[in-house]
Design a protein around this motif. Sequence first.
Motif, PDB file in Angstrom:
ATOM      1  N   THR A 401       4.084 -17.937  10.107  1.00  0.00           N
ATOM      2  CA  THR A 401       2.674 -17.862   9.712  1.00  0.00           C
ATOM      3  C   THR A 401       1.878 -16.964  10.644  1.00  0.00           C
ATOM      4  OG1 THR A 401       2.282 -19.898  10.955  1.00  0.00           O
ATOM      5  CG2 THR A 401       2.653 -20.103   8.584  1.00  0.00           C
ATOM      6  N   ARG A 402       2.541 -16.302  11.569  1.00  0.00           N
ATOM      7  CA  ARG A 402       1.956 -15.356  12.509  1.00  0.00           C
ATOM      8  C   ARG A 402       0.947 -16.019  13.455  1.00  0.00           C
ATOM      9  NH1 ARG A 402       0.562  -9.772   9.744  1.00  0.00           N
ATOM     10  NH2 ARG A 402      -1.447 -10.737   9.379  1.00  0.00           N
ATOM     11  N   LEU A 426      -0.757 -12.522   3.607  1.00  0.00           N
ATOM     12  CA  LEU A 426       0.043 -13.531   4.298  1.00  0.00           C
ATOM     13  C   LEU A 426      -0.492 -14.927   4.022  1.00  0.00           C
ATOM     14  CD1 LEU A 426       2.422 -13.868   6.304  1.00  0.00           C
ATOM     15  CD2 LEU A 426       0.719 -13.894   8.128  1.00  0.00           C
ATOM     16  N   THR A 427      -1.796 -15.109   4.122  1.00  0.00           N
ATOM     17  CA  THR A 427      -2.363 -16.443   3.891  1.00  0.00           C
ATOM     18  C   THR A 427      -2.227 -16.872   2.434  1.00  0.00           C
ATOM     19  OG1 THR A 427      -4.549 -15.444   3.623  1.00  0.00           O
ATOM     20  CG2 THR A 427      -3.994 -16.277   5.802  1.00  0.00           C
ATOM     21  N   ALA A 428      -2.206 -15.918   1.516  1.00  0.00           N
ATOM     22  CA  ALA A 428      -2.085 -16.258   0.098  1.00  0.00           C
ATOM     23  C   ALA A 428      -0.658 -16.613  -0.285  1.00  0.00           C
ATOM     24  CB  ALA A 428      -2.590 -15.103  -0.765  1.00  0.00           C
ATOM     25  N   ARG A 429       0.322 -16.016   0.380  1.00  0.00           N
ATOM     26  CA  ARG A 429       1.703 -16.152  -0.085  1.00  0.00           C
ATOM     27  C   ARG A 429       2.585 -17.008   0.811  1.00  0.00           C
ATOM     28  NH1 ARG A 429       4.120 -10.614  -1.989  1.00  0.00           N
ATOM     29  NH2 ARG A 429       5.638 -12.137  -2.771  1.00  0.00           N
ATOM     30  N   LEU A 450      -9.833 -26.513  -0.547  1.00  0.00           N
ATOM     31  CA  LEU A 450      -9.392 -25.620   0.523  1.00  0.00           C
ATOM     32  C   LEU A 450      -8.093 -24.927   0.119  1.00  0.00           C
ATOM     33  CD1 LEU A 450     -10.091 -27.824   3.681  1.00  0.00           C
ATOM     34  CD2 LEU A 450     -11.387 -25.845   2.897  1.00  0.00           C
ATOM     35  N   GLY A 451      -7.314 -25.575  -0.734  1.00  0.00           N
ATOM     36  CA  GLY A 451      -6.091 -24.955  -1.242  1.00  0.00           C
ATOM     37  C   GLY A 451      -6.374 -23.898  -2.279  1.00  0.00           C
ATOM     38  N   ASP A 510       4.618 -18.116  -2.147  1.00  0.00           N
ATOM     39  CA  ASP A 510       5.999 -17.706  -2.405  1.00  0.00           C
ATOM     40  C   ASP A 510       6.955 -18.174  -1.318  1.00  0.00           C
ATOM     41  OD1 ASP A 510       5.462 -16.199  -4.829  1.00  0.00           O
ATOM     42  OD2 ASP A 510       4.377 -14.823  -3.530  1.00  0.00           O
ATOM     43  N   LEU A 511       6.405 -18.588  -0.166  1.00  0.00           N
ATOM     44  CA  LEU A 511       7.194 -19.187   0.898  1.00  0.00           C
ATOM     45  C   LEU A 511       6.476 -20.456   1.335  1.00  0.00           C
ATOM     46  CD1 LEU A 511       9.364 -19.321   3.136  1.00  0.00           C
ATOM     47  CD2 LEU A 511       7.892 -17.826   4.521  1.00  0.00           C
TER      48      LEU A 511
END
Length: 578
Positions: A401-402, A426-429, A450-451, A510-511
């Motif tokens: 998640t960096r 990144l935050t979306a997937r 929030l989701g 996606d992850l």
Amino acid sequence: MMLRPEASLWRTLRPWLAQLGQRRRRLILGALLMALTLVSAIGLLALSGWFITATGLTGLLLAAGVAASLDVYVPGGGIRFFAVSRTVSRYVERLYNHDTVLRLLADLRSRLFAVLAGLDGHALSRRRASDWLNRLTADIDALDSLYLRLLAPALVALLVILGLAGFLALWVPHVGIAVGALLLLGWLWLTAGHARLGMAASRRQVDDLEQLRGRLIEQLQGMAELEAYGSLADHRVHLAVIEARLHDDQRRLGRFVALGNALTALLGGASMLLTLWLAAEVWAAGRLSGPLTVMMPLAVLAISEALTPLAAAFTWLGSTRGAAERLNALEAQQGETSRQQVAVPVPPGALSVTLENVTLTHADALVPALVGVRLDLRPGERLALSGASGAGKSSVAGLLTRQLTPDAGEVRLGGVALEAWPDSALTARVALMTQQTDLFDDTLAANLRLGDPEADGDRLWQALAMVELADWAEGLTEGLATRVGEGGRRLSGGQARRLALARLLLREPDLVVLDEPFAGLDTATASRLAAHLDAWLTGRTVIYLVHQLGDAVAPPGIDRHLILRNGRLFTPGQDVSG
């Protein structure tokens, strides 16, 4: 040698002055309102002195039988004008400038929050949450004085001094020059002189207050442990030392402020007497009228209103400087950890995960959290990553998640280096559910959204049904409008856990990284949730982080199982000794 501290102060405050500059028009208007208030005060006192003196002299002449006249309407109207304008401008100035300061505080806090959000886990772990909260509150509050107590009053006072000196010079040039020079010297001392006097002590206050808050929180949170190990008395001694240092500095600063107030009064009186003396000499020579002779010292006397706030404000300049230094250090730290993001196309669909010889050491840790980890996960594959507490599972989640940056090696998602992923993508997937359940003191609907902020009521109910909370929520008087309390304290641990899972289900990642997804749930509930979760996870890449497989309900659909031990990755059955 004298220029170095000033240059250092300028460099420290320059970023925040630039931030203030974004609202330049409001700041200028606020300063003009301050100046109007002061000009009205000077005009009121000066014109009143002139009018009273002129009226008295006219009355004496008339009593002596000398023909004399005085237009009382113009000066009377001027006095009323200055009285009203002073009251109105003071009221409007307070309203307007305090509204401006609140806007500036919002700007500063938004900027700092963005800085904190940009820090990685290494940087954030170096301090407690209370320390970061202190940056957002106390340090930002210290900066709010930059405009309202420091810049605007000092600049307005300087301009009014120059204007007053010019006004006096219209009648008697050497009076304006002499009084202007004296007031400028006083202004310099009340600003630069008091800033230098109080710089060290007020600067220490910032650090000492942070230490005091931190130790108080430690003592309150660890009272039982401190009592058990007999360390409470020693802890209190450290608190007493900090308190004594704060008390000494506060007394020292208080003496400096008192000195400044005394000097302000002395300066105002000396300037008035100097004006009266010089004006009287000109009057005695017959070159100045009596009313003007009285008006000039009274006008100078009113300048004290502009000088009075300066001593206290600049004595505490060090606290503003200290707060700015700490916040600048945060921004510099963010600069060190910031990533140069390049617009790189990322593949659609389920993401592959690659860790190539990754090594990671947490801040101040004695041993690495991960050592030479190699992992290759295909798109749509489900991996169970098990290991004892401290084995490195959460570190893997932080890397993906960096939130953490590896010391060595490379992390790739979908074949693209992780540092090249845009934050929004990144935050979306990529979705992460940790063992810590973070809920806000808001409604069920607000916490779920929030989701997905765009989720309608039907989607919210569907998500609750998947985690078997729909029937419970329907039974609540306020339904989705029910507040969950601070940190979700109005919910049970299992309910809070399932609500966090429902929030994740509203995403379309996606992850998916799930850390002990069924922790705190009974076996029957966990089994039913596993079935719902299995259907939702179809077509997504999944990593389960678990302590040990087989202890409770197994995560659904596992394709592979790997073990982390002491930061190293092993396959089941592989020799993990040592």
